[in-house]
Design a protein around this motif. Structure first.
Motif, PDB file in Angstrom:
ATOM      1  N   GLU A  94       0.824  -1.208   0.000  1.00 60.08           N
ATOM      2  CA  GLU A  94       0.000   0.000   0.000  1.00 60.08           C
ATOM      3  C   GLU A  94       0.863   1.265   0.000  1.00 60.08           C
ATOM      4  O   GLU A  94       1.771   1.394  -0.803  1.00 60.08           O
ATOM      5  CB  GLU A  94      -0.984  -0.053   1.175  1.00 60.08           C
ATOM      6  N   SER A  95       0.614   2.188   0.932  1.00 61.75           N
ATOM      7  CA  SER A  95       1.328   3.467   0.907  1.00 61.75           C
ATOM      8  C   SER A  95       2.790   3.329   1.340  1.00 61.75           C
ATOM      9  O   SER A  95       3.584   4.236   1.135  1.00 61.75           O
ATOM     10  CB  SER A  95       0.628   4.495   1.802  1.00 61.75           C
ATOM     11  N   GLY A  96       3.149   2.199   1.928  1.00 64.72           N
ATOM     12  CA  GLY A  96       4.530   1.982   2.341  1.00 64.72           C
ATOM     13  C   GLY A  96       5.502   2.097   1.181  1.00 64.72           C
ATOM     14  O   GLY A  96       6.617   2.598   1.337  1.00 64.72           O
ATOM     15  N   MET A  97       5.082   1.662   0.011  1.00 68.90           N
ATOM     16  CA  MET A  97       5.964   1.726  -1.156  1.00 68.90           C
ATOM     17  C   MET A  97       6.242   3.171  -1.541  1.00 68.90           C
ATOM     18  O   MET A  97       7.352   3.507  -1.944  1.00 68.90           O
ATOM     19  CB  MET A  97       5.360   0.952  -2.332  1.00 68.90           C
ATOM     20  N   GLN A  98       5.253   4.044  -1.412  1.00 66.12           N
ATOM     21  CA  GLN A  98       5.468   5.465  -1.706  1.00 66.12           C
ATOM     22  C   GLN A  98       6.454   6.075  -0.722  1.00 66.12           C
ATOM     23  O   GLN A  98       7.265   6.922  -1.085  1.00 66.12           O
ATOM     24  CB  GLN A  98       4.141   6.223  -1.646  1.00 66.12           C
ATOM     25  N   ILE A  99       6.392   5.640   0.521  1.00 66.29           N
ATOM     26  CA  ILE A  99       7.245   6.201   1.567  1.00 66.29           C
ATOM     27  C   ILE A  99       8.648   5.605   1.532  1.00 66.29           C
ATOM     28  O   ILE A  99       9.638   6.319   1.628  1.00 66.29           O
ATOM     29  CB  ILE A  99       6.602   5.979   2.958  1.00 66.29           C
ATOM     30  N   PHE A 100       8.725   4.279   1.386  1.00 67.35           N
ATOM     31  CA  PHE A 100      10.004   3.580   1.525  1.00 67.35           C
ATOM     32  C   PHE A 100      10.545   2.999   0.220  1.00 67.35           C
ATOM     33  O   PHE A 100      11.545   2.303   0.222  1.00 67.35           O
ATOM     34  CB  PHE A 100       9.862   2.426   2.532  1.00 67.35           C
ATOM     35  N   GLY A 101       9.861   3.290  -0.894  1.00 66.75           N
ATOM     36  CA  GLY A 101      10.202   2.656  -2.166  1.00 66.75           C
ATOM     37  C   GLY A 101      11.662   2.744  -2.555  1.00 66.75           C
ATOM     38  O   GLY A 101      12.269   1.747  -2.951  1.00 66.75           O
ATOM     39  N   GLU A 102      12.259   3.919  -2.444  1.00 67.14           N
ATOM     40  CA  GLU A 102      13.670   4.084  -2.833  1.00 67.14           C
ATOM     41  C   GLU A 102      14.592   3.288  -1.931  1.00 67.14           C
ATOM     42  O   GLU A 102      15.557   2.686  -2.382  1.00 67.14           O
ATOM     43  CB  GLU A 102      14.058   5.566  -2.841  1.00 67.14           C
ATOM     44  N   LYS A 103      14.285   3.296  -0.638  1.00 64.35           N
ATOM     45  CA  LYS A 103      15.095   2.534   0.324  1.00 64.35           C
ATOM     46  C   LYS A 103      14.982   1.036   0.044  1.00 64.35           C
ATOM     47  O   LYS A 103      15.979   0.307   0.063  1.00 64.35           O
ATOM     48  CB  LYS A 103      14.644   2.874   1.752  1.00 64.35           C
ATOM     49  N   ILE A 104      13.776   0.573  -0.236  1.00 66.11           N
ATOM     50  CA  ILE A 104      13.553  -0.848  -0.515  1.00 66.11           C
ATOM     51  C   ILE A 104      14.282  -1.248  -1.801  1.00 66.11           C
ATOM     52  O   ILE A 104      14.957  -2.286  -1.853  1.00 66.11           O
ATOM     53  CB  ILE A 104      12.036  -1.148  -0.588  1.00 66.11           C
ATOM     54  N   LYS A 105      14.164  -0.424  -2.825  1.00 69.75           N
ATOM     55  CA  LYS A 105      14.872  -0.689  -4.081  1.00 69.75           C
ATOM     56  C   LYS A 105      16.381  -0.737  -3.840  1.00 69.75           C
ATOM     57  O   LYS A 105      17.082  -1.611  -4.367  1.00 69.75           O
ATOM     58  CB  LYS A 105      14.535   0.401  -5.102  1.00 69.75           C
ATOM     59  N   GLY A 106      16.875   0.191  -3.040  1.00 69.74           N
ATOM     60  CA  GLY A 106      18.295   0.210  -2.711  1.00 69.74           C
ATOM     61  C   GLY A 106      18.746  -1.051  -2.004  1.00 69.74           C
ATOM     62  O   GLY A 106      19.819  -1.597  -2.295  1.00 69.74           O
TER      63      GLY A 106
END
Length: 194
Positions: A119-131
């Motif tokens: 859900e909205s977690g990807m908008q918030i943490f997306g760059e960190k998760i991708k990293g």
């Protein structure tokens, strides 16, 4: 004459290890959207006011701290191992697979990256998760090169290892069958040993 008076420090009621174990548990179970501050405080063994004292910016700061804690664990327990050229590549792979199994409690735990990307977690943490996913790929590709693979093959196998772990955790959790996760680790072993 001057006297130094040592200030009385309030004891830390919850150690970091316990704190993060509790926060991980709540986020893994509820995701970012579903985790309430009350649940996070309870999971961490703190009162809500104490949780705010540690994380004054609220749930987003807690999520970022959990991701940072996860990243530090991976650095210390997995990535440093994968890059240790003093250990033969095959042995590093076995040790890494053991650490991955430990991290996910032999397939019983959901990956925190998945939990925080809903859900909205990807908008918030997306760059960190991708990293974080790119770091996995980078270190496993390095291991692949140490197995003698060409760059393209090493990169492909590194990506496959990430997909196998992440995918098997989702399926193992949905099917209540940790053997699916264990089998994916065997498949990763084969990816690098061929």
């Amino acid at each position: 004459m001057y006297y130094y008076i040592c200030p009385i420090m309030r004891p830390v009621k919850v150690e970091d290890k316990q704190l993060f174990e509790g926060l991980f548990k709540v986020f893994r179970k509820r995701g970012y959207e579903g985790a309430s501050l009350n649940e996070l405080a309870e999971g961490a063994g703190l009162k809500k006011a104490s949780l705010y004292h540690r994380f004054p910016e609220g749930k987003k700061q807690i999520g970022l701290a959990v991701l940072m804690h996860s990243s530090e664990w991976l650095d210390a327990n997995l990535y440093m191992l994968l890059e240790d050229k003093n250990i033969p590549a095959k042995q590093r792979l076995e040790m890494a697979l053991s650490k991955i199994s430990e991290l996910y409690n032999h397939g019983k735990e959901t990956c925190i990256l998945r939990s925080l990307s809903m859900e909205s977690g990807m908008q918030i943490f997306g760059e960190k998760i991708k990293g974080e996913m790119n770091r996995w790929i980078t270190h496993f590709a390095s291991l692949g090169r140490d197995f003698g693979m060409q760059e393209k093959t090493a990169l492909k196998r590194a990506k496959e290892s990430l997909v196998k772990v992440q995918g098997s955790l989702v399926v193992a959790n949905a099917m209540s069958d940790t053997a699916i996760f264990t089998s994916s680790l065997d498949e990763i072993r084969e990816l690098f040993n061929t």
